[in-house]
Design a protein around this motif. Structure first.
Motif, PDB file in Angstrom:
ATOM      1  N   GLY A 248      33.011  32.731  37.096  1.00  0.00           N
ATOM      2  CA  GLY A 248      31.625  33.126  37.313  1.00  0.00           C
ATOM      3  C   GLY A 248      31.482  33.771  38.667  1.00  0.00           C
ATOM      4  O   GLY A 248      32.473  34.095  39.339  1.00  0.00           O
ATOM      5  N   MET A 249      30.240  33.988  39.093  1.00  0.00           N
ATOM      6  CA  MET A 249      30.003  34.564  40.397  1.00  0.00           C
ATOM      7  C   MET A 249      30.541  33.643  41.480  1.00  0.00           C
ATOM      8  O   MET A 249      30.296  32.441  41.466  1.00  0.00           O
ATOM      9  CB  MET A 249      28.507  34.811  40.579  1.00  0.00           C
ATOM     10  N   ASP A 250      31.307  34.218  42.403  1.00  0.00           N
ATOM     11  CA  ASP A 250      31.984  33.470  43.471  1.00  0.00           C
ATOM     12  C   ASP A 250      32.954  32.437  42.930  1.00  0.00           C
ATOM     13  O   ASP A 250      33.234  31.417  43.561  1.00  0.00           O
ATOM     14  CB  ASP A 250      30.967  32.784  44.394  1.00  0.00           C
ATOM     15  N   LYS A 251      33.476  32.704  41.733  1.00  0.00           N
ATOM     16  CA  LYS A 251      34.496  31.842  41.129  1.00  0.00           C
ATOM     17  C   LYS A 251      35.491  32.730  40.404  1.00  0.00           C
ATOM     18  O   LYS A 251      35.109  33.555  39.579  1.00  0.00           O
ATOM     19  CB  LYS A 251      33.862  30.843  40.168  1.00  0.00           C
ATOM     20  N   ALA A 252      36.777  32.577  40.713  1.00  0.00           N
ATOM     21  CA  ALA A 252      37.795  33.499  40.209  1.00  0.00           C
ATOM     22  C   ALA A 252      37.999  33.335  38.709  1.00  0.00           C
ATOM     23  O   ALA A 252      37.930  32.230  38.162  1.00  0.00           O
ATOM     24  CB  ALA A 252      39.116  33.281  40.942  1.00  0.00           C
ATOM     25  N   PHE A 253      38.269  34.461  38.050  1.00  0.00           N
ATOM     26  CA  PHE A 253      38.701  34.499  36.653  1.00  0.00           C
ATOM     27  C   PHE A 253      40.207  34.735  36.640  1.00  0.00           C
ATOM     28  O   PHE A 253      40.717  35.573  37.391  1.00  0.00           O
ATOM     29  CB  PHE A 253      38.011  35.628  35.885  1.00  0.00           C
ATOM     30  N   TRP A 254      40.916  34.045  35.749  1.00  0.00           N
ATOM     31  CA  TRP A 254      42.362  34.204  35.620  1.00  0.00           C
ATOM     32  C   TRP A 254      42.697  34.572  34.176  1.00  0.00           C
ATOM     33  O   TRP A 254      42.249  33.899  33.241  1.00  0.00           O
ATOM     34  CB  TRP A 254      43.092  32.917  36.012  1.00  0.00           C
TER      35      TRP A 254
END
Length: 437
Positions: A248-254
């Motif tokens: 999400g926003m300010d949270k990394a996607f892998w």
């Protein structure tokens, strides 16, 4: 006078009173049982209402969770919707659409402020080969692309030996190699579920190379030009990608991925060189191919992981990968006359790669990206030993990309790559036009 008559009357009266009392008790019992039945029916009705309310609450909780996931995914699409392929949430996901339909069926309720008009977030251009946002479930994306590359390299070959420093006995061969490539490809991506997609890429390659050489100390002042070209199908690729987490926003996607590269293209060992009998040892030619290959000649498997970190107003992204080339045995080189020169086992060097970039949206339709891509290519081995002239190579490229969204289905993406090391192509231009169906 009959004395039995009063006794009979008294007995009849007692019996009547007893019967009346029994009838009243029975009537009271029936009334009590009817009241209990009514209470039981009320309890059953209340239990049914409670069960219905539990089901409605469960559905509302599911709707809220789906809307939250859809909101996170829309934020990702707005922060970094890839231009090279239609973003995974360019069209509303199935779960989000169903949730929205349920919300729309409910009566509107007043809120603290009026809702803002719904608009699609701007997109960020794709500059790397591996995209990060997946294709929606059940959607098909077809991406035609065209890539143009050019690079020039200078070589100085010392053919001879030295007897004292700075004194050469033999020839100095100075060469300039200029290569131009044009690769057209069609890529198809299909979304399976919310976090998984499959991709297939079929390229067609045209390559042209000019080698300009002059042998110093031979009395010749004329450059010799050796030209060769080749065209045909390249190496077909198949890739599977899976989103590892819910960012999400300010949270990394892998996103993890695995790519398989075939050797469907014509490789270097299949084309004919200008050597008459052999190219190793006492060479009877330059060893240059008369027709340039369109494939690498090696099957390869490449695992990797892509990450995206959206933070207003930009998004950072990059990837790490490792490409393993499978060795080939009983390899031979084709020389003039159709003869085969055996080379043994050839093991091309593996490749370690990473890249990093950032994207910025200019408006609702246009966006730009900047990045750097680097690959470290290992040495090629022949029969368990380093091949003659094989060295470790570092390829570094600076990239800039721009995208423009025509509509909800199509996006035009352009990227420019500039080589920063001698072995990297000097110029790479790529155009992509993904379309969703």
């Amino acid at each position: 006078m009959n004395l039995r008559s009063p006794r009979v009357s008294l007995l009849a009266a007692c019996l009547g009173a007893a019967l009346a009392a029994a009838g009243g008790a029975a009537h009271a019992q029936q009334a009590s049982e009817s009241r209990l039945d009514q209470l039981q029916e009320q309890i059953d009705a209340q239990t049914l209402k409670l069960e219905q309310m539990r089901q409605a609450l469960s559905e509302q909780e599911g709707s809220v969770a789906e809307l939250q996931r859809a909101l996170n995914e829309e934020r990702l699409a707005g922060a970094r919707a890839r231009g090279g392929s239609i973003p995974a949430f360019q069209e509303a996901p199935v779960a989000q659409t169903a949730a929205q339909e349920r919300i729309e069926q409910q009566p509107a309720q007043p809120v603290g402020r009026a809702p803002e008009p719904e608009t699609r977030p701007p997109e960020v251009a794709q500059i790397f080969d591996q995209p990060g946002v997946l294709t929606p479930s059940g959607k098909l994306v077809l991406e035609p692309s065209l890539q143009f590359g050019y690079w020039a390299n200078d070589r100085v070959a010392l053919v001879g030996y030295t007897i004292i420093p700075a004194l050469l006995i033999g020839l100095i061969d100075v060469r300039q190699v200029k290569t131009t490539t044009a690769t057209g490809a069609i890529t198809a991506r299909y979304g399976i579920g919310r976090r998984f997609e499959l991709e297939a890429k079929v390229p067609y390659v045209y390559i042209d190379g000019d080698t300009i050489s002059r042998e110093i100390f031979t009395g010749s002042a004329v450059d010799r030009v050796f030209n060769a070209s080749g065209h045909g199908m390249g190496d077909v690729e198949v890739t599977a990608r899976y989103q590892l987490n819910q960012g999400g926003m300010d949270k990394a996607f892998w996103v993890g991925w695995l790519r398989y590269k075939s050797r469907t293209g014509r490789d270097l060992f299949e084309v004919t060189t200008d050597c008459v009998t052999r190219c190793v040892g006492n060479a009877t030619g330059t060893g240059l191919p008369l027709e340039l290959p369109t494939g690498t000649g090696f099957e390869a498997l490449q695992p990797g992981v892509t990450w995206l970190y959206p933070t207003d107003p930009v998004v950072f992204f990059g990837s790490f990968s490792y490409l393993h080339n499978f060795p080939r045995k009983n390899v031979s080189r084709r020389v003039l006359g159709g003869a085969e020169e055996p080379l043994g086992e050839i093991d091309a060097g593996d490749i370690y790669g990473f890249n990093v970039g950032m994207g910025l949206a200019l408006n609702e339709k246009a966006s730009i990206s900047l990045g750097y891509d680097q690959s470290i290519v290992g040495k090629t081995q022949q029969n368990g030993q380093d091949a003659p002239g094989s060295v470790r190579v570092v390829l570094g490229t600076l990239l800039i990309g721009a995208s423009y969204r025509y509509n909800e289905r199509s996006t035009l993406n352009l990227s420019l790559g500039v080589g920063v090391t001698r072995d990297t192509p000097d110029l790479t231009l790529t155009a992509r036009l993904p379309t969703s169906y």
